[in-house]
Design an enzyme around this catalytic site. Structure first.
Site, PDB file in Angstrom:
ATOM      1  N   MET A  89       0.847  -1.201   0.000  1.00 20.58           N
ATOM      2  CA  MET A  89       0.000   0.000   0.000  1.00 20.58           C
ATOM      3  C   MET A  89       0.882   1.251   0.000  1.00 20.58           C
ATOM      4  O   MET A  89       0.915   1.971  -0.960  1.00 20.58           O
ATOM      5  CB  MET A  89      -0.933  -0.033   1.201  1.00 20.58           C
ATOM      6  CG  MET A  89      -2.111   0.867   1.036  1.00 20.58           C
ATOM      7  SD  MET A  89      -3.608   0.318   1.866  1.00 20.58           S
ATOM      8  CE  MET A  89      -3.215   0.439   3.573  1.00 20.58           C
ATOM      9  N   CYS A  90       1.602   1.517   1.042  1.00 19.47           N
ATOM     10  CA  CYS A  90       2.481   2.682   1.186  1.00 19.47           C
ATOM     11  C   CYS A  90       1.725   4.003   1.303  1.00 19.47           C
ATOM     12  O   CYS A  90       0.653   4.159   0.738  1.00 19.47           O
ATOM     13  CB  CYS A  90       3.487   2.826   0.045  1.00 19.47           C
ATOM     14  SG  CYS A  90       4.617   1.458  -0.114  1.00 19.47           S
ATOM     15  N   GLY A  91       2.290   4.896   2.044  1.00 21.81           N
ATOM     16  CA  GLY A  91       1.713   6.236   2.165  1.00 21.81           C
ATOM     17  C   GLY A  91       2.782   7.272   1.919  1.00 21.81           C
ATOM     18  O   GLY A  91       3.934   7.094   2.325  1.00 21.81           O
ATOM     19  N   ARG A 131      -0.902   2.494   6.602  1.00 23.26           N
ATOM     20  CA  ARG A 131      -0.554   2.226   5.199  1.00 23.26           C
ATOM     21  C   ARG A 131       0.790   1.511   5.074  1.00 23.26           C
ATOM     22  O   ARG A 131       1.186   1.147   3.962  1.00 23.26           O
ATOM     23  CB  ARG A 131      -0.512   3.530   4.397  1.00 23.26           C
ATOM     24  CG  ARG A 131      -1.859   4.206   4.268  1.00 23.26           C
ATOM     25  CD  ARG A 131      -1.809   5.346   3.267  1.00 23.26           C
ATOM     26  NE  ARG A 131      -1.686   4.856   1.906  1.00 23.26           N
ATOM     27  CZ  ARG A 131      -2.685   4.504   1.133  1.00 23.26           C
ATOM     28  NH1 ARG A 131      -3.908   4.588   1.577  1.00 23.26           N
ATOM     29  NH2 ARG A 131      -2.479   4.071  -0.088  1.00 23.26           N
TER      30      ARG A 131
END
Lengths: 251, 315
Positions: B1-3, B34
């Protein structure tokens, strides 16, 4: 088909409000907050959620008639898997607002993120601002109204229901839609795969206007004409009946 | 996902030295859902008092001090002089004066066994480690670092290992002050990377996002405008991405043609804040509910309007 669906659209529910109260979301984990909302809902009160702070998964899975308001922005999947709620959001929402809504009404005062009304099966969602990409993706019923513009892939893989966009829609509108209608007041960026435009009939226009006026849209901001996007059905491989409807047909 | 998140103060001298580090910490911590594999920031618009600040991390296999000595010697061998070294466990923040070619300096530091470079900047530095934003701050005290703009990342690893080396932001080796944070996956990065390697570029990791940094820096070095470079990247990069790039003078963002990754922007006359989720924007704008969501195939840039501060040394 439009008329029948329009008849099924519930008006904004006025829940049996005895006495309202508020919950401060800042003090609660999401799990506790949702439990508090549900217990308040079962008492039939109007609940105001303070400081929602754009958090995810607020007010999910509520299957009772109730009345909620969020005093700010909400995150992803707000009011997902709900049946019979009447919710107002004072700010913006993240992705998937009203995901899988069965019935009831959700009103959002600002912008909705991507995938608003994803897979909704009934009820109505009203976005006073703009909607992000994939609004009404895989919609299976109900009405999604967007007062501003709607983004890329509006009505993507839509199967039933209707989307009414007062402003314009982005590229690939109605891409791979099976059934249902997307009405557009403004410009259409481009049509998606197997989508086509049709002109709305006089009676459809009259019905649309009456519907929008009931939602408090002023006459002067209603578009003069609505464009209508439907499936061209060149790639149509779809049985649009619900299981119950199919049973009835067999009988 | 990553933010991903970034913040930029737009106007002039008066707003220099804002609490960019602190605000990035709050933004990134609010998006820890995230990804908690690693957290990293790049804080730009700083006054170092030296020509460059080099951020390195060293292996402890043969003792950290051994590797640091090697880095020192490598800098000295090229005529650079180390002014200060700050110690953060395995990490070192080295202030140095140097007037030669940055490619040579980078290669020379990297040739030291056990040393990796996180960034080289004239006014910015990359701080990254495993864990969430507060853990990062506990070790590296980045919330006390001020600047004019900065970006950050919380990682849920998909394309390469979970370790410090593969955490974001990625610095564009060996271009000063250019860093990238990326949410998504590139599918053609092997191809792009091979092309760059054939032209002599060096990569420190096997990560897809590092290629974006080098891609942008390479084009910027040919005096191209950031906005134009980002536009071209929409067609040259394949896959899903929303990324933010930071340069010495501003930030820019690009979003892929599928609009597959989330991104929201809140801009006032003084500040622009961008993030994967509104929850992060609420940390710096608690009450201002205006925000825009860029659509597919979109590019935006913002500049810090500072007078040029970097003096070129003429020896």
């Amino acid at each position: 088909m439009t008329k029948r669906l329009a008849g099924n659209v519930p008006k904004a529910l006025s829940a049996p409000v005895s006495q309202g109260y508020s919950i401060d979301a800042r003090k609660l984990t999401t799990r506790l907050l949702n439990a508090s909302i549900k217990s308040g809902v079962s008492k039939g009160r109007h609940i105001t959620i303070l400081n929602p702070d754009a958090r995810h998964n607020l007010a999910v899975g509520i299957v009772k008639r109730c009345s909620l308001s969020f005093a700010g922005s909400v995150g992803y999947y707000c009011c997902a898997f709900c049946d019979g709620i009447s919710a107002t959001i004072e700010g913006n929402s993240g992705w998937g607002l009203g995901d899988n809504l069965m019935s009831g009404s959700i009103v959002i005062r600002q912008d909705a993120g991507a995938s608003v009304g994803a897979s909704m099966r009934g009820g109505q969602i009203l976005v006073w601002g703009n909607a992000g990409a994939r609004a009404g993706i895989s919609m299976k019923g109900g009405t999604l109204v967007i007062a501003g513009n709607s983004g890329f892939l509006t009505g993507f893989m839509m199967q039933r229901g209707r989307i009414i966009v007062m402003g314009g829609v982005g590229d690939a509108a109605g891409d791979s839609m099976y059934e249902g209608i997307v009405y557009v007041g403004g410009e259409i960026g481009s049509l998606g795969v197997d989508a086509k435009t049709e002109s709305a009939t006089r009676s459809e226009e009259v019905e649309l206007r009456a519907f929008l006026k009931a939602l408090k849209f002023r006459d002067d901001i209603l578009p003069r004409r609505f464009k209508k996007i439907v499936s061209a059905k060149r790639l149509y491989q779809y049985d649009s009946l619900e299981p119950l409807e199919r049973e009835r047909l067999v009988i | 996902m990553c933010g991903i998140a970034a913040i930029l103060y737009k106007t002039g001298e008066s707003t220099r030295s804002q609490a960019v580090g602190l605000q990035l910490r709050e933004m990134l911590y609010s998006m820890r859902h995230r990804g908690v594999d690693s957290t990293g920031v790049n804080i730009a618009g700083q006054h170092f008092g030296t020509d460059y600040v080099v951020r390195v991390v060293v292996s402890e296999d043969q003792g950290a001090s051994h590797a640091i000595e090697g880095v020192r010697n490598a800098i000295a061998a090229l005529g650079g002089s180390v002014v200060f070294i700050n110690d953060f466990g395995r990490f070192r923040r080295i202030g140095l004066n140097y007037s030669g070619d940055l490619g040579k300096l980078s290669d020379s530091i990297l040739s030291v066994k056990g040393a990796e470079i996180h960034s080289i900047g004239r006014s910015s530095e990359v701080i990254k480690d495993v864990g969430d934003a507060y853990e990062l701050d506990k070790k590296h005290h980045f919330s006390k670092v001020n600047g004019t703009h900065g970006l950050g990342h919380v990682r849920l690893a998909t394309e390469s290992q979970v370790d410090i080396t593969h955490s974001h932001p990625f610095w564009a080796y060996p271009f000063p002050d250019i860093t990238v944070v990326h949410n998504g996956q590139l599918t053609n990065y092997h191809k792009l990377k091979r092309e760059f390697q054939q032209r002599g570029f060096r990569f420190q990791t096997h990560n897809d996002s590092e290629v974006i940094a080098v891609y942008i820096a390479d084009k910027l070095s040919r005096r191209r405008k950031l906005g134009d470079v980002l536009e071209e990247s929409l067609d040259d990069l394949d896959g899903t991405f929303t990324y933010v790039v930071s340069t010495d003078s501003g930030i820019g963002m690009a979003k892929d043609r599928w609009s597959a990754k989330p991104f929201v922007i809140l801009e006032t006359d003084e500040i622009v804040g961008v993030a994967s989720e509104e929850v992060a924007l609420r940390r710096i704008f608690p009450d201002d509910v205006r925000r825009v969501e860029p659509q597919e195939h979109e590019v935006l840039t913002w500049n810090v309007s500072l007078a040029p501060r970097i003096k070129v040394r003429l020896n």
